[in-house]
Motif scaffolding. Structure first.
Motif, mmCIF file in Angstrom:
data_model
loop_
_atom_site.group_PDB
_atom_site.id
_atom_site.type_symbol
_atom_site.label_atom_id
_atom_site.label_comp_id
_atom_site.label_asym_id
_atom_site.label_seq_id
_atom_site.Cartn_x
_atom_site.Cartn_y
_atom_site.Cartn_z
ATOM 1 N N GLN A 92 17.884 4.428 -21.674
ATOM 2 C CA GLN A 92 18.089 3.726 -20.406
ATOM 3 C C GLN A 92 17.904 2.221 -20.576
ATOM 4 N N ALA A 93 18.867 1.465 -20.103
ATOM 5 C CA ALA A 93 18.764 0.003 -20.108
ATOM 6 C C ALA A 93 18.978 -0.504 -18.696
ATOM 7 N N VAL A 94 18.227 -1.537 -18.299
ATOM 8 C CA VAL A 94 18.403 -2.124 -16.969
ATOM 9 C C VAL A 94 19.074 -3.485 -17.100
ATOM 10 N N LEU A 95 19.940 -3.781 -16.150
ATOM 11 C CA LEU A 95 20.686 -5.031 -16.128
ATOM 12 C C LEU A 95 20.109 -5.911 -15.040
ATOM 13 N N ILE A 96 19.532 -7.071 -15.435
ATOM 14 C CA ILE A 96 18.894 -7.940 -14.451
ATOM 15 C C ILE A 96 19.468 -9.357 -14.519
ATOM 16 N N GLY A 97 19.273 -10.103 -13.446
ATOM 17 C CA GLY A 97 19.739 -11.482 -13.392
ATOM 18 C C GLY A 97 19.618 -12.005 -11.980
ATOM 19 N N PHE A 98 19.949 -13.275 -11.804
ATOM 20 C CA PHE A 98 19.919 -13.873 -10.474
ATOM 21 C C PHE A 98 21.135 -13.423 -9.669
ATOM 22 N N ALA A 99 21.112 -13.705 -8.367
ATOM 23 C CA ALA A 99 22.233 -13.367 -7.493
ATOM 24 C C ALA A 99 23.512 -14.038 -7.996
ATOM 25 N N LEU B 10 22.854 2.974 -17.762
ATOM 26 C CA LEU B 10 22.661 1.568 -17.397
ATOM 27 C C LEU B 10 22.348 1.491 -15.909
ATOM 28 N N VAL B 11 21.350 0.703 -15.567
ATOM 29 C CA VAL B 11 20.944 0.551 -14.166
ATOM 30 C C VAL B 11 21.025 -0.911 -13.773
ATOM 31 N N GLU B 12 21.860 -1.200 -12.779
ATOM 32 C CA GLU B 12 21.928 -2.572 -12.244
ATOM 33 C C GLU B 12 20.847 -2.727 -11.177
ATOM 34 N N ILE B 13 19.916 -3.631 -11.425
ATOM 35 C CA ILE B 13 18.819 -3.887 -10.492
ATOM 36 C C ILE B 13 19.227 -4.999 -9.515
ATOM 37 N N SER C 80 15.663 -11.617 -5.196
ATOM 38 C CA SER C 80 15.820 -11.015 -3.872
ATOM 39 C C SER C 80 14.601 -10.157 -3.524
ATOM 40 N N ASP C 81 14.516 -9.742 -2.264
ATOM 41 C CA ASP C 81 13.407 -8.894 -1.807
ATOM 42 C C ASP C 81 13.555 -7.452 -2.293
ATOM 43 N N PHE C 82 14.718 -7.124 -2.869
ATOM 44 C CA PHE C 82 15.001 -5.740 -3.248
ATOM 45 C C PHE C 82 14.832 -5.509 -4.753
ATOM 46 N N TYR C 83 14.388 -6.512 -5.482
ATOM 47 C CA TYR C 83 14.212 -6.406 -6.935
ATOM 48 C C TYR C 83 13.310 -5.216 -7.281
ATOM 49 N N ASP C 84 13.780 -4.348 -8.170
ATOM 50 C CA ASP C 84 13.075 -3.108 -8.513
ATOM 51 C C ASP C 84 12.264 -3.302 -9.798
ATOM 52 N N LYS C 85 11.076 -3.825 -9.661
ATOM 53 C CA LYS C 85 10.203 -4.124 -10.801
ATOM 54 C C LYS C 85 9.788 -2.850 -11.538
ATOM 55 N N GLY C 86 9.587 -1.760 -10.803
ATOM 56 C CA GLY C 86 9.127 -0.513 -11.409
ATOM 57 C C GLY C 86 10.087 0.013 -12.454
ATOM 58 N N THR C 87 11.383 0.028 -12.137
ATOM 59 C CA THR C 87 12.381 0.522 -13.090
ATOM 60 C C THR C 87 12.469 -0.390 -14.307
ATOM 61 N N VAL C 88 12.326 -1.689 -14.093
ATOM 62 C CA VAL C 88 12.371 -2.646 -15.204
ATOM 63 C C VAL C 88 11.260 -2.367 -16.205
#
Length: 280
Positions: free
Chosen positions: A57-64, A106-109, A114-122
């Motif tokens: 599992q990989a998470v995809l993170i970044g700014f808006a 792949l999970v797009e966070i 934003s207020d919805f950022y999913d820190k737990g999955t990261v």
């Protein structure tokens, strides 16, 4: 879902005097649902569905508006809404990326700002894909991430960069972020996408082992294992207690001295090996 639908309705609602009441009603309803969502977050309760973590599992993170949704749709079977609107993604989106017979989750966070950022999955993911458009974004994101997780820096919109700019960025990344893998990509031209897929798979530090029955072709999909897994462990992964029924094992591939070599249960396997079991 209701919040997303209301946002979409507001974005397409006509902006003239006769529609003022409709727009007002939609905004009131949206405000109500947003307040309910905020109360749920504060109370520790959540209505979102948990993400079942797969082997890789990989998470995809970044700014808006960094291009996360565009990249996810290129890499996987997911079809996220691609929007210029800031914070359009308010929940995590899952896609499966096929790579040489394997399936990578792949999970797009939602945007990190934003207020919805999913820190737990990261923090539970095997690898983190950091999508940026400039070095300043990376400086802000990096302190918010777990230290030990594998990370790949993805410099998006590389088609807008000159070769000189790429060389300067590459030098900076190699000197200041030398423990990270990095790749330049463009969702528009698809440049760097295949290289990125390879780096994502390698970040998990896994090997692929194929099995086969005597006088038959190898299995179409490999078993995903940790490096130096033994033949016995492969047998046990197929079926608990199966190793006790194995009479003879043959292997083909990188760990064999020759094709069809007979080996014992403690033989350590390498990536892309093929294992054939004969039972008692």
């Amino acid at each position: 879902e209701k919040i997303e639908k209301l946002k979409k309705m507001l974005s397409v609602a006509p902006k003239h005097k006769s529609s003022e009441n409709l727009v007002k009603q939609l905004r009131t309803r949206l405000k109500k649902f947003l307040e309910q969502q905020e109360k749920s977050k504060k109370s520790g309760k959540s209505s979102k569905t948990g993400i079942k973590k797969l082997e890789m599992q990989a998470v995809l993170i970044g700014f808006a508006n960094s291009g996360k949704s565009s990249l996810l749709s290129l890499l996987t079977n997911a079809h996220p809404e691609i929007s210029e609107t800031k914070f359009a993604t308010t929940y995590s989106i899952i896609g499966m990326m096929p790579y040489q017979g394997t399936q990578i989750q792949l999970v797009e966070i939602p945007a990190i700002d934003s207020d919805f950022y999913d820190k737990g999955t990261v923090y539970t993911a095997d690898s983190i894909l950091i999508l940026i458009q400039n070095i300043e974004e990376l400086k802000k994101i990096n302190p918010l991430l777990p230290e030990k997780t594998q990370k790949i820096i993805i410099f998006n919109k590389s088609d807008l960069l000159s070769e000189s700019e790429k060389r300067k960025l590459e030098a900076t990344l190699k000197s200041k972020y030398k423990n990270y893998e990095f790749v330049f990509v463009s969702c528009k031209t698809k440049n760097g996408i295949e290289e990125l897929k390879e780096k994502i798979f390698k970040s998990f530090n896994k090997i692929r082992v194929y099995t086969k029955e005597p006088r038959k072709e190898k299995s179409p999909n490999p078993i995903i294992l940790k490096p130096e897994t033994t033949v016995k462990e492969v047998a046990e992964k197929i079926l608990k207690g199966f190793s006790e029924k194995v009479k003879e094992t043959k292997i083909w591939g990188p760990s064999s001295k020759f094709s069809g070599q007979k080996v014992g249960l403690q033989h350590k396997l390498k990536d892309l090996d093929i294992v054939e079991f004969k039972t008692k």
